[in-house]
Write a protein that holds these residues in place. Sequence first.
Motif, short mmCIF file in Angstrom:
data_model
loop_
_atom_site.label_atom_id
_atom_site.label_comp_id
_atom_site.label_asym_id
_atom_site.label_seq_id
_atom_site.Cartn_x
_atom_site.Cartn_y
_atom_site.Cartn_z
N ALA A 1 -17.83 8.62 -7.62
CA ALA A 1 -17.17 8.34 -8.77
C ALA A 1 -18.54 8.44 -9.67
CB ALA A 1 -16.58 7.06 -8.96
N TYR A 2 -18.23 8.55 -10.92
CA TYR A 2 -19.40 8.68 -11.89
C TYR A 2 -19.57 7.53 -13.02
CZ TYR A 2 -19.96 13.11 -8.89
OH TYR A 2 -19.99 13.88 -7.92
N ASP A 3 -18.67 7.12 -13.01
CA ASP A 3 -18.47 6.05 -14.07
C ASP A 3 -17.79 4.88 -13.71
OD1 ASP A 3 -15.65 6.04 -15.13
OD2 ASP A 3 -16.14 7.96 -15.63
N GLY A 4 -17.53 3.69 -14.11
CA GLY A 4 -17.19 2.61 -13.92
C GLY A 4 -15.72 2.42 -13.77
N GLU A 5 -15.05 2.97 -14.83
CA GLU A 5 -13.83 3.18 -14.87
C GLU A 5 -13.09 3.97 -13.69
OE1 GLU A 5 -12.39 4.39 -18.76
OE2 GLU A 5 -13.15 2.41 -19.78
N GLU A 6 -13.67 4.94 -13.59
CA GLU A 6 -13.24 6.01 -12.40
C GLU A 6 -13.13 5.26 -11.19
OE1 GLU A 6 -14.07 10.43 -10.96
OE2 GLU A 6 -15.71 9.52 -11.74
N ALA A 7 -14.46 4.48 -10.83
CA ALA A 7 -14.72 3.65 -9.77
C ALA A 7 -13.59 2.61 -9.47
CB ALA A 7 -15.96 3.10 -9.62
N VAL B 1 -17.60 -3.73 -12.71
CA VAL B 1 -16.79 -3.22 -11.48
C VAL B 1 -16.76 -4.18 -10.31
CG1 VAL B 1 -16.51 -1.32 -9.78
CG2 VAL B 1 -17.25 -0.83 -12.12
N CYS B 2 -17.95 -4.70 -10.03
CA CYS B 2 -17.85 -5.65 -8.96
C CYS B 2 -17.08 -7.00 -9.10
CB CYS B 2 -19.40 -6.03 -8.41
SG CYS B 2 -19.73 -7.14 -7.28
N GLN B 3 -17.35 -7.62 -10.34
CA GLN B 3 -16.39 -8.58 -10.61
C GLN B 3 -15.02 -8.54 -10.51
OE1 GLN B 3 -16.97 -10.14 -14.60
NE2 GLN B 3 -16.96 -12.42 -13.74
N GLN B 4 -14.64 -7.48 -11.08
CA GLN B 4 -13.01 -7.02 -11.20
C GLN B 4 -12.60 -6.82 -9.97
OE1 GLN B 4 -11.29 -4.84 -14.05
NE2 GLN B 4 -12.79 -4.96 -15.57
N ILE C 1 -29.78 -10.50 -8.98
CA ILE C 1 -29.57 -11.66 -8.76
C ILE C 1 -27.89 -11.74 -9.40
CG2 ILE C 1 -29.50 -14.21 -9.64
CD1 ILE C 1 -31.56 -13.45 -7.32
N MET C 2 -27.52 -10.86 -10.48
CA MET C 2 -26.43 -10.72 -10.88
C MET C 2 -25.28 -10.49 -10.02
SD MET C 2 -26.26 -12.74 -13.55
CE MET C 2 -24.76 -12.41 -14.35
N GLY C 3 -25.91 -9.24 -9.20
CA GLY C 3 -24.87 -8.58 -8.43
C GLY C 3 -24.23 -9.52 -7.34
N LEU C 4 -25.19 -10.30 -6.85
CA LEU C 4 -24.83 -11.27 -5.84
C LEU C 4 -24.09 -12.31 -6.43
CD1 LEU C 4 -28.52 -11.53 -4.11
CD2 LEU C 4 -26.39 -10.31 -3.30
N GLU C 5 -24.16 -12.79 -7.69
CA GLU C 5 -23.47 -13.83 -8.32
C GLU C 5 -21.94 -13.30 -8.21
OE1 GLU C 5 -24.17 -16.78 -9.10
OE2 GLU C 5 -26.10 -17.08 -9.31
N TYR C 6 -21.87 -11.93 -8.77
CA TYR C 6 -20.38 -11.41 -9.02
C TYR C 6 -19.68 -10.97 -7.74
CZ TYR C 6 -21.38 -11.11 -13.87
OH TYR C 6 -21.52 -11.54 -15.27
N GLY C 7 -20.45 -11.18 -6.21
CA GLY C 7 -19.72 -10.94 -5.29
C GLY C 7 -20.21 -9.96 -4.30
#
Length: 229
Positions: free
Chosen positions: A32-38, A64-67, A89-95
């Motif tokens: 996938a090449y954008d967040g919505e597609e992913a 995307v990660c958070q959702q 850090i934010m990536g880890l925070e979001y799961g």
Amino acid sequence: MAYHILVVDDEKLIVKGIKFSLEQDGMKVTTAYDGEEALHYIKEEKFDLIVLDVMLPKMDGLEVCQQTREFSQVPIIMVTAKGEDMDKIMGLEYGADDYITKPFNILELKARIKAILRRSSNHKGVRKDSQNTLQIRNLELEFESRRVFIDGKETNLTAKEFDLLELFMENPGKVYSREKLLDTVWGYDYPGDVRTVDVHVRRLREKIEENPSDPKYIFTKWGVGYYFN
């Protein structure tokens, strides 16, 4: 059955290289090449792991990660730009379970992917001691289903949060250094950033402790690491 990996990045050459390399190892790869597609793919298909770039069109990787974490605990490796510590850090925070920094060596990415998949696969069979649950006070862990209950109510953990809790609960009183946790839970020679452990432990406390600032389960051994009471 081949592992199914979702690779998300708006740089098509990077996606092509990762896809080719993983397919050489017998994995099935969706791109996938954008967040919505992913996010659409994540909702519609079952993946064993997601490689997710932070900087994406339409919806960034953090969103995307958070959702995704609202409905799935699929392992996620975030891809961040060099030097962007806040993104890590934010990536880890979001799961997210892990992150890798661009530019990266494809062999390092594959090693991280395989380590996470290997650890996940270890939980799919029947445990040697045939024990399926472990309960300590009001905290209950189911090994095969990888579910956790507090006072009978299920709480959702990410793959790495579950792995940490499982290790702690099976070894009460044993103090683990951050480096040992990286080696044991992440399963490879991690490049020295112990903040990954600190973020995951803090998130785990927020989910299982009645008062995370005054924990009853996971304690800090100052200057050493963490242990389960």
